[in-house]
Design a protein around this motif. Structure first.
Motif, PDB file in Angstrom:
ATOM      1  N   ASP A  10      75.945  32.243 -18.072  1.00  0.00           N
ATOM      2  CA  ASP A  10      77.101  32.104 -18.952  1.00  0.00           C
ATOM      3  C   ASP A  10      76.760  30.957 -19.895  1.00  0.00           C
ATOM      4  OD1 ASP A  10      79.469  31.247 -20.176  1.00  0.00           O
ATOM      5  OD2 ASP A  10      80.710  31.779 -18.475  1.00  0.00           O
ATOM      6  N   LEU A  11      76.434  31.278 -21.136  1.00  0.00           N
ATOM      7  CA  LEU A  11      75.941  30.267 -22.066  1.00  0.00           C
ATOM      8  C   LEU A  11      77.033  29.297 -22.485  1.00  0.00           C
ATOM      9  CD1 LEU A  11      73.694  32.562 -24.299  1.00  0.00           C
ATOM     10  CD2 LEU A  11      73.055  31.256 -22.265  1.00  0.00           C
ATOM     11  N   ASP A  12      78.258  29.777 -22.649  1.00  0.00           N
ATOM     12  CA  ASP A  12      79.361  28.896 -23.043  1.00  0.00           C
ATOM     13  C   ASP A  12      79.748  27.956 -21.903  1.00  0.00           C
ATOM     14  OD1 ASP A  12      79.386  30.057 -25.507  1.00  0.00           O
ATOM     15  OD2 ASP A  12      81.227  31.209 -25.212  1.00  0.00           O
ATOM     16  N   GLY A  13      79.773  28.477 -20.698  1.00  0.00           N
ATOM     17  CA  GLY A  13      80.183  27.666 -19.558  1.00  0.00           C
ATOM     18  C   GLY A  13      79.061  26.853 -18.947  1.00  0.00           C
ATOM     19  N   ASP A 197      70.897  40.473 -34.238  1.00  0.00           N
ATOM     20  CA  ASP A 197      71.756  39.446 -33.655  1.00  0.00           C
ATOM     21  C   ASP A 197      73.225  39.809 -33.863  1.00  0.00           C
ATOM     22  OD1 ASP A 197      72.457  37.155 -32.345  1.00  0.00           O
ATOM     23  OD2 ASP A 197      71.389  35.795 -33.696  1.00  0.00           O
ATOM     24  N   PHE A 198      74.078  39.215 -33.047  1.00  0.00           N
ATOM     25  CA  PHE A 198      75.511  39.438 -33.170  1.00  0.00           C
ATOM     26  C   PHE A 198      76.068  38.684 -34.374  1.00  0.00           C
ATOM     27  CE2 PHE A 198      74.514  39.706 -28.592  1.00  0.00           C
ATOM     28  CZ  PHE A 198      74.909  41.016 -28.344  1.00  0.00           C
ATOM     29  N   SER A 199      77.296  38.989 -34.726  1.00  0.00           N
ATOM     30  CA  SER A 199      77.929  38.341 -35.870  1.00  0.00           C
ATOM     31  C   SER A 199      78.094  36.841 -35.613  1.00  0.00           C
ATOM     32  CB  SER A 199      79.304  38.971 -36.133  1.00  0.00           C
ATOM     33  OG  SER A 199      80.042  38.186 -37.041  1.00  0.00           O
ATOM     34  N   ARG A 208      80.908  27.290 -30.899  1.00  0.00           N
ATOM     35  CA  ARG A 208      79.564  27.134 -30.369  1.00  0.00           C
ATOM     36  C   ARG A 208      78.531  27.086 -31.482  1.00  0.00           C
ATOM     37  NH1 ARG A 208      79.839  25.281 -25.518  1.00  0.00           N
ATOM     38  NH2 ARG A 208      77.724  26.007 -25.147  1.00  0.00           N
ATOM     39  N   ASP A 209      77.325  26.736 -31.120  1.00  0.00           N
ATOM     40  CA  ASP A 209      76.200  26.743 -32.036  1.00  0.00           C
ATOM     41  C   ASP A 209      76.051  28.157 -32.609  1.00  0.00           C
ATOM     42  OD1 ASP A 209      73.733  26.771 -33.282  1.00  0.00           O
ATOM     43  OD2 ASP A 209      72.668  25.798 -31.637  1.00  0.00           O
ATOM     44  N   PRO A 210      76.094  28.311 -33.953  1.00  0.00           N
ATOM     45  CA  PRO A 210      75.981  29.659 -34.531  1.00  0.00           C
ATOM     46  C   PRO A 210      74.655  30.348 -34.236  1.00  0.00           C
ATOM     47  CG  PRO A 210      75.892  27.962 -36.242  1.00  0.00           C
ATOM     48  CD  PRO A 210      76.320  27.287 -34.975  1.00  0.00           C
ATOM     49  N   GLY A 214      75.390  35.366 -28.906  1.00  0.00           N
ATOM     50  CA  GLY A 214      75.777  35.968 -27.639  1.00  0.00           C
ATOM     51  C   GLY A 214      76.320  34.897 -26.713  1.00  0.00           C
ATOM     52  N   ASN A 215      77.020  35.301 -25.657  1.00  0.00           N
ATOM     53  CA  ASN A 215      77.573  34.296 -24.752  1.00  0.00           C
ATOM     54  C   ASN A 215      77.190  34.495 -23.282  1.00  0.00           C
ATOM     55  OD1 ASN A 215      79.246  36.473 -24.202  1.00  0.00           O
ATOM     56  ND2 ASN A 215      81.046  35.578 -25.184  1.00  0.00           N
ATOM     57  N   VAL A 216      76.554  35.613 -22.943  1.00  0.00           N
ATOM     58  CA  VAL A 216      76.022  35.802 -21.601  1.00  0.00           C
ATOM     59  C   VAL A 216      74.615  36.394 -21.717  1.00  0.00           C
ATOM     60  CG1 VAL A 216      78.228  36.025 -20.384  1.00  0.00           C
ATOM     61  CG2 VAL A 216      77.176  38.046 -21.395  1.00  0.00           C
TER      62      VAL A 216
END
Length: 290
Positions: A10-13, A197-199, A208-210, A214-216
Motif C-alpha cells: 500500500d504505497l499511500d499507507g 501510467d495512470f492519470s 501524493r507525489d504525482p 498508482g496506490n497499490v
C-alpha cells in the motif's frame, strides 16, 4: 507457497504484507470471484497478470470479459480475414496456461477501435449498447472484485471500457434493470495499467507525489513473470505488437523481482460534508462579529 511468490504494498499507507487482503480488503479466499474487464484478449494478461496469477494460487475463480474481437490486431495483410478466429484460439491457449478455464473467457465481440460509440443502453440507431451485456454478465457471475483498464492515454477501447466499468460496475448492485438479473454489489474496484501510467489527477487528489500515480503494488518472484511471459507467447499473431511490450516489462525489475502497479479507487465517492460544515461555521462566526 503463495506468500513466497507475492508481496503486496500500500504505497499511500506505507504498508507491506504477504496477504492479498492488502489489495482486496476483507479477502475471503476461495469464496471470492474476480472479474477482469479486458478491452482486447491480451490486455488482462499484460496489465493484471500478477494479480490473476495470485488469485488463482489463492483458490479464487477468475473471469475474463473480453470486449473487442481483435479484428484490428493483424500485422500482416494476409492475416486480416482470419485474425479474429486465430485470436480466439490463442487467447484460450494463453489463459489456460495461466489456469483460467475456457468457460471463464467471456467475449462480447465489439469491433476493435469501436467500443466507445457502443457505450450505453439504447444507441441512437436503436440497437442495445454495452450496458445490457455488461450488467447481465456481471450479475450472472457475481464477482466480488472488479478490475478495469486504465483510461489515461492508452487506447480508445481502454478508455471506453474504463468508463463502462466505472459506471456500469456500481449499477450492478443497484435496483435498476432487474430484467438483467438480481442486483449484486461488487465489493471493490481496481484499475490496472496495460502499458501507460495512470492519470496524475488521482495522485494530486490524494496529496501524493504525482510520480506515484498508482496506490497499490504487487511484487513477484521471477517465476510469476515467467508464467505470464509463457502465456503471452501463445499470442503468436501478435508477436510484432507484443514483443515491444514484453521488452518494456524489463523496466519492472527490482532487485531480481518484478512489480505491477494498480490504482485502488472508489467509483462512486460520496461527499464528505465535514469540511463544508466547518467552513460554514467559520463564516458564520466571522459574520456574527459585524
Amino acid at each position: 507457497m503463495v506468500s513466497s511468490l507475492y508481496t503486496y504494498y500500500d504505497l499511500d499507507g506505507g504498508i507491506r504484507s504477504d496477504s492479498i487482503s492488502l489489495i482486496f480488503e476483507g479477502w475471503s479466499g476461495d469464496e471470492e470471484r474476480i472479474a477482469v474487464l479486458s478491452p482486447h484478449d491480451d490486455d488482462a494478461l499484460l496489465g493484471a497478470g500478477y494479480l490473476l496469477s495470485a488469485v488463482i494460487d489463492e483458490g479464487c475463480e477468475p473471469y475474463i470479459l473480453i470486449f473487442c474481437d481483435g479484428r484490428g490486431g493483424f500485422s500482416r495483410i494476409e492475416d486480416k480475414e482470419k485474425i479474429v478466429a486465430t485470436r480466439r484460439v490463442e487467447s484460450r491457449n494463453a489463459y489456460r496456461k495461466l489456469g483460467v478455464p475456457e468457460e471463464n473467457l467471456i467475449r462480447f465481440e465489439y469491433p476493435d477501435f469501436s467500443l466507445k460509440p457502443n457505450i450505453g443502453w439504447i444507441l441512437p440507431c436503436g440497437l442495445e449498447g454495452t450496458m445490457t451485456k455488461t450488467m447481465k454478465t456481471l450479475r450472472e457471475i457475481k464477482p466480488t472484485r472488479l478490475l478495469i483498464p486504465n483510461e489515461y492515454r492508452e487506447h480508445t477501447d481502454h478508455e471506453a471500457l474504463s468508463y463502462i466499468g466505472s459506471y456500469d460496475g456500481p449499477q450492478v448492485g443497484d435496483a435498476v434493470r432487474v430484467d438483467l438479473g438480481s442486483p449484486y454489489k461488487i465489493r471493490s474496484f481496481l484499475k490496472y495499467s496495460v502499458w501507460g501510467d495512470f492519470s496524475p489527477e488521482d495522485a494530486m487528489l490524494r496529496g501524493r507525489d504525482p510520480a506515484l500515480r498508482g496506490n497499490v503494488l504487487v511484487r513477484v518472484k521471477p517465476a510469476v513473470e515467467a508464467r505470464i511471459i509463457e502465456a503471452l507467447r501463445e499470442f503468436r499473431s501478435q508477436e510484432l505488437i507484443i514483443e515491444g511490450l514484453v521488452r518494456e516489462r524489463e523496466k519492472r525489475r527490482l532487485d531480481g523481482d518484478y512489480i505491477e502497479v494498480y490504482l485502488k479507487f472508489d467509483p462512486r465517492p460520496s461527499i464528505d460534508y465535514r469540511g463544508y460544515k466547518r467552513r460554514i461555521l467559520e463564516i458564520d462566526k466571522n459574520f456574527s462579529r459585524f
